[in-house]
Design an enzyme around this catalytic site. Structure first.
Site, PDB file in Angstrom:
ATOM      1  N   ASP A  14      42.725  72.430  31.512  1.00 44.24           N
ATOM      2  CA  ASP A  14      43.359  71.309  32.255  1.00 44.24           C
ATOM      3  C   ASP A  14      44.241  71.588  32.855  1.00 44.24           C
ATOM      4  O   ASP A  14      45.428  72.045  32.356  1.00 44.24           O
ATOM      5  CB  ASP A  14      44.146  70.917  30.710  1.00 44.24           C
ATOM      6  CG  ASP A  14      44.076  69.665  30.913  1.00 44.24           C
ATOM      7  OD1 ASP A  14      44.064  68.591  32.110  1.00 44.24           O
ATOM      8  OD2 ASP A  14      44.784  68.813  30.277  1.00 44.24           O
ATOM      9  N   ASN A  28      42.204  59.301  45.287  1.00 43.16           N
ATOM     10  CA  ASN A  28      41.645  58.722  46.348  1.00 43.16           C
ATOM     11  C   ASN A  28      43.075  57.823  47.637  1.00 43.16           C
ATOM     12  O   ASN A  28      44.013  58.316  46.953  1.00 43.16           O
ATOM     13  CB  ASN A  28      40.444  57.197  45.376  1.00 43.16           C
ATOM     14  CG  ASN A  28      41.025  56.600  44.693  1.00 43.16           C
ATOM     15  OD1 ASN A  28      42.604  55.882  45.020  1.00 43.16           O
ATOM     16  ND2 ASN A  28      41.274  56.421  43.685  1.00 43.16           N
ATOM     17  N   GLY A  36      39.204  60.851  36.165  1.00 37.03           N
ATOM     18  CA  GLY A  36      38.809  62.392  36.552  1.00 37.03           C
ATOM     19  C   GLY A  36      40.131  62.853  35.939  1.00 37.03           C
ATOM     20  O   GLY A  36      41.601  62.408  35.176  1.00 37.03           O
ATOM     21  N   VAL A  37      40.498  63.885  37.164  1.00 41.07           N
ATOM     22  CA  VAL A  37      41.847  64.426  36.931  1.00 41.07           C
ATOM     23  C   VAL A  37      42.867  63.712  37.683  1.00 41.07           C
ATOM     24  O   VAL A  37      44.408  64.035  36.790  1.00 41.07           O
ATOM     25  CB  VAL A  37      41.011  66.404  37.955  1.00 41.07           C
ATOM     26  CG1 VAL A  37      41.601  65.000  39.409  1.00 41.07           C
ATOM     27  CG2 VAL A  37      42.577  66.576  37.391  1.00 41.07           C
ATOM     28  N   ASP A  38      42.449  62.947  38.643  1.00 36.45           N
ATOM     29  CA  ASP A  38      43.498  61.944  39.034  1.00 36.45           C
ATOM     30  C   ASP A  38      44.123  60.668  37.600  1.00 36.45           C
ATOM     31  O   ASP A  38      45.177  61.153  36.820  1.00 36.45           O
ATOM     32  CB  ASP A  38      43.150  60.754  39.900  1.00 36.45           C
ATOM     33  CG  ASP A  38      43.772  60.412  40.798  1.00 36.45           C
ATOM     34  OD1 ASP A  38      45.082  60.236  40.874  1.00 36.45           O
ATOM     35  OD2 ASP A  38      43.290  58.998  41.846  1.00 36.45           O
ATOM     36  N   SER A 121      36.610  66.989  44.566  1.00 34.93           N
ATOM     37  CA  SER A 121      35.837  66.423  45.389  1.00 34.93           C
ATOM     38  C   SER A 121      33.912  66.484  44.940  1.00 34.93           C
ATOM     39  O   SER A 121      32.863  65.766  44.844  1.00 34.93           O
ATOM     40  CB  SER A 121      35.224  66.665  46.944  1.00 34.93           C
ATOM     41  OG  SER A 121      35.969  65.953  47.813  1.00 34.93           O
ATOM     42  N   THR A 122      33.985  67.839  43.814  1.00 33.31           N
ATOM     43  CA  THR A 122      33.058  67.674  43.073  1.00 33.31           C
ATOM     44  C   THR A 122      33.030  67.041  41.705  1.00 33.31           C
ATOM     45  O   THR A 122      31.853  67.444  40.777  1.00 33.31           O
ATOM     46  CB  THR A 122      33.049  69.613  42.688  1.00 33.31           C
ATOM     47  OG1 THR A 122      34.040  69.703  40.960  1.00 33.31           O
ATOM     48  CG2 THR A 122      32.799  70.474  43.170  1.00 33.31           C
ATOM     49  N   GLY A 123      33.652  65.851  41.332  1.00 29.14           N
ATOM     50  CA  GLY A 123      33.327  65.171  40.131  1.00 29.14           C
ATOM     51  C   GLY A 123      32.540  63.595  40.653  1.00 29.14           C
ATOM     52  O   GLY A 123      31.778  64.101  41.206  1.00 29.14           O
ATOM     53  N   TYR A 125      33.035  62.356  43.431  1.00 27.90           N
ATOM     54  CA  TYR A 125      32.744  62.074  44.656  1.00 27.90           C
ATOM     55  C   TYR A 125      31.545  62.793  45.067  1.00 27.90           C
ATOM     56  O   TYR A 125      31.371  62.816  46.110  1.00 27.90           O
ATOM     57  CB  TYR A 125      33.920  63.116  45.464  1.00 27.90           C
ATOM     58  CG  TYR A 125      35.204  61.772  45.786  1.00 27.90           C
ATOM     59  CD1 TYR A 125      35.084  60.576  44.773  1.00 27.90           C
ATOM     60  CD2 TYR A 125      36.284  62.249  46.255  1.00 27.90           C
ATOM     61  CE1 TYR A 125      36.015  60.000  45.006  1.00 27.90           C
ATOM     62  CE2 TYR A 125      36.844  60.650  46.378  1.00 27.90           C
ATOM     63  CZ  TYR A 125      37.100  59.544  46.194  1.00 27.90           C
ATOM     64  OH  TYR A 125      37.679  58.521  46.376  1.00 27.90           O
TER      65      TYR A 125
HETATM   66  P1  ADP Z   1      36.730  63.382  42.880  1.00 33.92           P
HETATM   67  O1  ADP Z   1      36.916  62.449  42.594  1.00 33.92           O
HETATM   68  O2  ADP Z   1      37.535  64.151  43.952  1.00 33.92           O
HETATM   69  O3  ADP Z   1      35.051  63.899  42.792  1.00 33.92           O
HETATM   70  P2  ADP Z   1      37.387  64.729  40.004  1.00 33.92           P
HETATM   71  O4  ADP Z   1      38.889  63.700  39.334  1.00 33.92           O
HETATM   72  O5  ADP Z   1      36.130  63.200  40.114  1.00 33.92           O
HETATM   73  O6  ADP Z   1      36.812  64.296  41.576  1.00 33.92           O
HETATM   74  O7  ADP Z   1      36.578  65.951  39.817  1.00 33.92           O
HETATM   75  C1  ADP Z   1      36.945  66.451  40.563  1.00 33.92           C
HETATM   76  C2  ADP Z   1      37.255  68.111  39.546  1.00 33.92           C
HETATM   77  O8  ADP Z   1      38.109  67.748  38.930  1.00 33.92           O
HETATM   78  C3  ADP Z   1      35.378  67.630  38.736  1.00 33.92           C
HETATM   79  O9  ADP Z   1      35.096  69.036  38.585  1.00 33.92           O
HETATM   80  C4  ADP Z   1      36.364  67.687  36.952  1.00 33.92           C
HETATM   81  O10 ADP Z   1      35.344  67.876  36.528  1.00 33.92           O
HETATM   82  C5  ADP Z   1      37.892  68.628  37.704  1.00 33.92           C
HETATM   83  N1  ADP Z   1      38.832  67.975  36.019  1.00 33.92           N
HETATM   84  C6  ADP Z   1      39.011  66.849  36.024  1.00 33.92           C
HETATM   85  N2  ADP Z   1      39.527  66.947  34.837  1.00 33.92           N
HETATM   86  C7  ADP Z   1      40.453  68.078  35.124  1.00 33.92           C
HETATM   87  C8  ADP Z   1      41.917  68.616  34.322  1.00 33.92           C
HETATM   88  N3  ADP Z   1      41.963  67.625  33.777  1.00 33.92           N
HETATM   89  N4  ADP Z   1      41.792  69.593  34.896  1.00 33.92           N
HETATM   90  C9  ADP Z   1      40.696  70.245  35.681  1.00 33.92           C
HETATM   91  N5  ADP Z   1      39.778  69.792  36.444  1.00 33.92           N
HETATM   92  C10 ADP Z   1      39.860  68.388  36.125  1.00 33.92           C
END
Ligand code: ADP
Length: 176
Positions: A14, A28, A36-38, A121-123, A125
């Site tokens: 994480d 974004n 997601g991570v944001d 971008s792999t989530g 997006y």
């Molecule tokens: P995007 O909109 O750029 O695709 P996301 O947040 O949807 O961003 O996903 C980007 C990547 O981060 C994905 O592969 C997701 O699995 C991963 N992710 C989500 N939460 C966390 C976290 N707490 N720590 C590390 N990676 C994460």
């Protein structure tokens, strides 16, 4: 696993919990938080992060902006805007590489010797995992080789499958 004399590491975990100078956020264009991570980064950093990102006026796709880290262990957050993936023919590779490069430049300019990236971008997006990983590692390796001030880049994956896929791609990229 580590590469380039230990200066590049890939790991599962994480990203919000890492004790590095800067963590990168897959943000974004508004820079006002999201899923997601944001969402996880804003939650862990606390409301002052949103107060600061409100003053930034957003960012363009392929760019990044830096803030403080507030309640995070990391001193800074670098908010990168990766491309939404359509078909790969809308400039996505250059935009993704640009997002990584801008983050690395901001790290250098702000004396961040250690930083951590998520797979931008792999989530939500929708960027396919392997091509995105190839671009990420090529860009990171090229920069780190030229910039000794960057001591450690941690590339953080969510889940064992993502980690294994990225390890395979990094092994290929190292041989290029
Ligand atoms: P995007 O909109 O750029 O695709 P996301 O947040 O949807 O961003 O996903 C980007 C990547 O981060 C994905 O592969 C997701 O699995 C991963 N992710 C989500 N939460 C966390 C976290 N707490 N720590 C590390 N990676 C994460």
């Amino acid at each position: 696993m580590d590469y380039l004399d230990g200066r590049i590491e890939i790991m599962e975990g994480d990203i919000t919990r890492l004790d590095v100078d800067a963590i990168v956020n897959a943000a974004n264009k508004t820079l006002l938080g999201g899923g997601g991570v944001d969402g996880a980064i804003h939650k862990a950093a606390g409301p002052k992060l949103l107060e600061e990102t409100r003053t930034l006026g957003g960012a363009r796709t392929g760019e990044a902006k830096i803030t403080a880290g507030y309640k995070l262990s990391a001193r800074h957050v670098i908010h990168a805007v990766g491309p939404v993936y359509h078909d790969g023919k809308h400039g996505e590779p250059d935009l993704l590489a640009g997002a990584y490069r801008t983050c690395l430049e901001l790290a250098s300019q702000n004396a961040c010797a250690t930083l951590a990236f998520p797979a931008i971008s792999t989530g939500v997006y929708g960027y396919p995992r392997e091509p995105a990983a190839r671009i990420a590692f090529r860009t990171i390796i090229a920069y780190v080789e030229q910039h000794p001030e960057i001591k450690l880049v941690r590339y953080v994956l969510y889940g064992a499958a993502a980690l294994a896929a990225h390890q395979r791609v990094l092994d290929q990229v190292r041989m290029e």
